[in-house]
Design a protein around this motif. Structure first.
Motif, PDB file in Angstrom:
ATOM      1  N   GLN A 164      55.272  42.805  44.608  1.00 40.67           N
ATOM      2  CA  GLN A 164      56.587  43.169  44.084  1.00 40.67           C
ATOM      3  C   GLN A 164      56.926  44.642  44.270  1.00 40.67           C
ATOM      4  N   ASP A 165      55.927  45.512  44.322  1.00 40.37           N
ATOM      5  CA  ASP A 165      56.194  46.952  44.409  1.00 40.37           C
ATOM      6  C   ASP A 165      56.510  47.315  45.864  1.00 40.37           C
ATOM      7  N   ASP A 166      57.787  47.537  46.129  1.00 40.42           N
ATOM      8  CA  ASP A 166      58.216  47.776  47.504  1.00 40.42           C
ATOM      9  C   ASP A 166      58.099  49.229  47.941  1.00 40.42           C
ATOM     10  N   ARG A 167      57.483  50.078  47.112  1.00 39.67           N
ATOM     11  CA  ARG A 167      57.289  51.465  47.537  1.00 39.67           C
ATOM     12  C   ARG A 167      56.231  51.581  48.625  1.00 39.67           C
ATOM     13  N   PHE A 168      55.311  50.632  48.664  1.00 40.98           N
ATOM     14  CA  PHE A 168      54.167  50.728  49.574  1.00 40.98           C
ATOM     15  C   PHE A 168      54.490  50.096  50.922  1.00 40.98           C
ATOM     16  N   GLN A 169      54.217  50.832  51.990  1.00 39.09           N
ATOM     17  CA  GLN A 169      54.470  50.352  53.347  1.00 39.09           C
ATOM     18  C   GLN A 169      53.289  49.554  53.898  1.00 39.09           C
ATOM     19  N   LEU A 170      52.097  49.880  53.441  1.00 37.01           N
ATOM     20  CA  LEU A 170      50.879  49.169  53.848  1.00 37.01           C
ATOM     21  C   LEU A 170      50.137  48.737  52.601  1.00 37.01           C
ATOM     22  N   LYS A 171      49.808  47.433  52.521  1.00 36.87           N
ATOM     23  CA  LYS A 171      49.132  46.882  51.350  1.00 36.87           C
ATOM     24  C   LYS A 171      47.859  46.180  51.818  1.00 36.87           C
ATOM     25  N   LEU A 172      46.723  46.758  51.459  1.00 35.53           N
ATOM     26  CA  LEU A 172      45.422  46.237  51.877  1.00 35.53           C
ATOM     27  C   LEU A 172      44.794  45.450  50.731  1.00 35.53           C
ATOM     28  N   TYR A 173      43.977  44.452  51.078  1.00 38.45           N
ATOM     29  CA  TYR A 173      43.375  43.594  50.053  1.00 38.45           C
ATOM     30  C   TYR A 173      41.948  43.245  50.443  1.00 38.45           C
ATOM     31  N   ALA A 174      41.081  43.212  49.440  1.00 37.28           N
ATOM     32  CA  ALA A 174      39.710  42.736  49.631  1.00 37.28           C
ATOM     33  C   ALA A 174      39.250  42.087  48.335  1.00 37.28           C
ATOM     34  N   SER A 175      38.595  40.927  48.437  1.00 34.50           N
ATOM     35  CA  SER A 175      37.994  40.268  47.287  1.00 34.50           C
ATOM     36  C   SER A 175      36.484  40.289  47.481  1.00 34.50           C
ATOM     37  N   LEU A 176      35.755  40.934  46.544  1.00 39.13           N
ATOM     38  CA  LEU A 176      34.336  41.190  46.757  1.00 39.13           C
ATOM     39  C   LEU A 176      33.422  40.151  46.122  1.00 39.13           C
ATOM     40  N   GLY A 177      33.636  39.798  44.874  1.00 38.49           N
ATOM     41  CA  GLY A 177      32.792  38.799  44.227  1.00 38.49           C
ATOM     42  C   GLY A 177      31.552  39.385  43.590  1.00 38.49           C
ATOM     43  N   GLN A 178      30.776  38.502  42.988  1.00 41.25           N
ATOM     44  CA  GLN A 178      29.654  38.917  42.147  1.00 41.25           C
ATOM     45  C   GLN A 178      28.468  39.435  42.943  1.00 41.25           C
ATOM     46  N   ASN A 179      28.210  38.853  44.107  1.00 41.45           N
ATOM     47  CA  ASN A 179      26.994  39.185  44.852  1.00 41.45           C
ATOM     48  C   ASN A 179      27.333  39.822  46.197  1.00 41.45           C
ATOM     49  N   TYR A 180      26.612  40.892  46.517  1.00 42.34           N
ATOM     50  CA  TYR A 180      26.799  41.540  47.821  1.00 42.34           C
ATOM     51  C   TYR A 180      26.241  40.619  48.905  1.00 42.34           C
ATOM     52  N   ARG A 181      26.897  40.608  50.042  1.00 42.28           N
ATOM     53  CA  ARG A 181      26.438  39.802  51.161  1.00 42.28           C
ATOM     54  C   ARG A 181      26.550  40.622  52.441  1.00 42.28           C
ATOM     55  N   GLU A 182      25.707  40.300  53.383  1.00 40.21           N
ATOM     56  CA  GLU A 182      25.675  41.039  54.639  1.00 40.21           C
ATOM     57  C   GLU A 182      27.041  40.979  55.322  1.00 40.21           C
ATOM     58  N   ASN A 183      27.426  42.105  55.895  1.00 39.32           N
ATOM     59  CA  ASN A 183      28.693  42.224  56.634  1.00 39.32           C
ATOM     60  C   ASN A 183      29.923  42.095  55.740  1.00 39.32           C
ATOM     61  N   LEU A 184      29.764  42.312  54.441  1.00 44.59           N
ATOM     62  CA  LEU A 184      30.913  42.213  53.540  1.00 44.59           C
ATOM     63  C   LEU A 184      31.997  43.215  53.938  1.00 44.59           C
ATOM     64  N   GLU A 185      31.619  44.497  54.057  1.00 44.74           N
ATOM     65  CA  GLU A 185      32.616  45.513  54.391  1.00 44.74           C
ATOM     66  C   GLU A 185      33.175  45.318  55.792  1.00 44.74           C
ATOM     67  N   SER A 186      32.307  45.018  56.755  1.00 38.42           N
ATOM     68  CA  SER A 186      32.782  44.918  58.136  1.00 38.42           C
ATOM     69  C   SER A 186      33.766  43.771  58.304  1.00 38.42           C
TER      70      SER A 186
END
Length: 470
Positions: A164-186
């Protein structure tokens, strides 16, 4: 999802399936495409073109509904046709033009990666607070659901706000979850870069971060930038830090988490997300039930919202149960069941808050609450088991009343202040902001704890300790 919707309309309104307020399948299809913002190419036969009377609607009601529907369609740009050859030419031309527009759209960079929530109601004050909190470059805001309770609506609110907030030109999203997993960031960064891009095997993480940041700065979306990092736990804090580093400089960052400790580790200001109000809860249930008769039960739906303490997931699951062969009497029956069952500590499947075989936290209140419990000192089995026992014992406390720390100690038989700190940090208890050493507990957490006591035959002992304290 279809790329186009083509509607061709002449002199018949169409079959009206039951349960849709007399709307025809033709109009329902048009509404379906409208709701999903699918490009609509509509063509209406010209009124002055001759058409056999025996192929027109005879029913006066259908004639009225057909005219009203055509008037709706005409509010947009439409084509008018006469014969089949004329229609063929017009549809072909419209498809060619729309295809060119879609191709141009597909070559533009993706500037919004945030999913749109399916069902969102109310939260006007919370949306305004987020807009204010994220107005400064580099600001970081974390949402905690009553400092940890799952299913209260953190993700839904955050995604609704971002869209809803139209001030932002670029909106990035990531859902991480409870446990870290290999290649999560990449994997997240590859999604942001887009296309079929993949980092070469063995690429150092710092190089991935630098490349992603530079790409996002040059992708043409512009600034300011919003980064939404959803569902951060202790095991994924470092991943959240790396993704923050991969975003363009001065990006506003919104984090959702159950844990105050996680928010502190990310230097985030904590905004507590309160429960839905009774009216908002009723609105959510009505939106999910999708039956006009349900509006007559609004008073009971508000009572259900109060009984479930405005817990979004619990309300959604209750609404889905009611939607199956909806009958107005079942709303009051559910209210009565919840009123007694939450007090007594009945199992959640018996309360129609989940199926007994539910396997996902999106389908089960107890599973989403259990995730928080499972994370308590997970690397120390003895302390973990002790915390589980202490949490269950909280089910002996009276519902909806504040209680002292020493009341809890009496039930535990142990003056364990560290346990209270753990529970408060993870949202399993809420510290009273006006009185030291006083706490409250969300109604569903208390009911879940009591159900656990009953299941393990520990209820009598915990209740006896409670009565002894009183």
């Amino acid at each position: 999802m279809p790329k186009f919707f083509v509607g061709i309309y002449a002199y018949r309104y169409g079959w009206c399936p039951p349960g849709h307020d007399g709307k025809s399948i033709t109009e329902l299809e048009y509404d379906w495409a409208t709701e999903r913002k699918i490009p609509r190419l509509c063509f209406i036969m010209s009124d002055d073109h001759p058409f056999p009377e025996n192929r027109k609607d005879k029913d006066a009601s259908d004639q009225v509904k057909l005219k009203a529907f055509k008037d709706r369609v005409k509010e947009r740009v439409v084509g008018f046709f006469t014969n089949s050859d004329d229609l063929k030419a017009r549809v072909t031309a419209a498809l060619a033009e729309t295809s060119r527009e879609l191709i141009a759209e597909m070559t533009r960079p993706t500037c919004n990666f945030v999913p749109n929530p399916e069902h969102f109601v109310g939260r006007v004050d919370e949306l305004a607070a987020l807009r204010s909190a994220l107005s400064t470059d580099g600001a970081v805001t974390a949402i905690t659901a009553l400092k940890g309770i799952g299913g209260i609506g953190k993700t839904t609110l955050a995604c609704a706000y971002a869209n809803q907030d139209d001030r932002f030109q670029l909106k990035l999203y990531a859902s991480l979850g409870q446990n870290y997993r290999e290649n999560l960031e990449s994997s997240v960064m590859e999604t942001w870069i887009g296309g079929d891009f993949h980092f070469a095997p063995g690429t150092p993480l710092d190089q991935m971060i630098a490349y992603t940041r530079q790409h996002l700065m040059n992708d043409g979306c512009g600034t300011p930038v919003l980064l939404l990092i959803d569902d951060v736990w202790a095991d994924t804090v470092n991943a959240a830090r790396n993704l923050r580093a991969a975003a363009p400089p001065n990006a506003r960052v919104l984090i959702t988490t159950r844990s105050e400790d996680v928010a502190a580790a990310l230097d985030a200001d904590t905004t507590r997300l309160d429960a839905l109000s009774p009216d908002e809860g009723a609105d959510l249930m009505l939106d999910l039930i999708r039956d006009k008769r349900a509006e007559t039960t609004r008073t009971d739906l508000k009572a259900i919202s109060t009984l479930l303490a405005g817990h979004s997931l619990a309300l959604a699951l209750a609404a889905r149960q009611l939607r199956r062969n909806f009958q107005t009497r079942r709303v009051k029956e559910l209210k009565d069941t919840l009123e007694k069952g939450l007090r007594d500590g009945d199992a959640f499947p018996d309360l129609k808050l989940e199926r007994a075989d539910a396997a996902s936290k999106q389908d089960s209140v107890s599973l989403t609450l259990k995730l928080t419990l499972d994370a308590l000192h997970a690397h120390n089995s003895d302390l973990h088991e002790k915390r589980l026992r202490q949490f269950r014992a909280l089910g002996a406390l009276p519902p909806d009343l504040a209680f002292r720390a020493k009341h809890v100690y009496a039930i535990w038989g142990d003056e364990d202040a560290d346990a209270l700190d753990d529970f408060a940090a993870e949202g399993l208890l809420t510290a009273d902001e006006s009185r030291d050493d006083w706490y409250t507990q969300h109604r569903l957490l208390r009911a879940y704890a009591r159900a656990q006591l009953r299941e393990r035959d520990e209820l009598d002992e915990a209740d006896a300790n409670h009565r002894h304290y009183l």
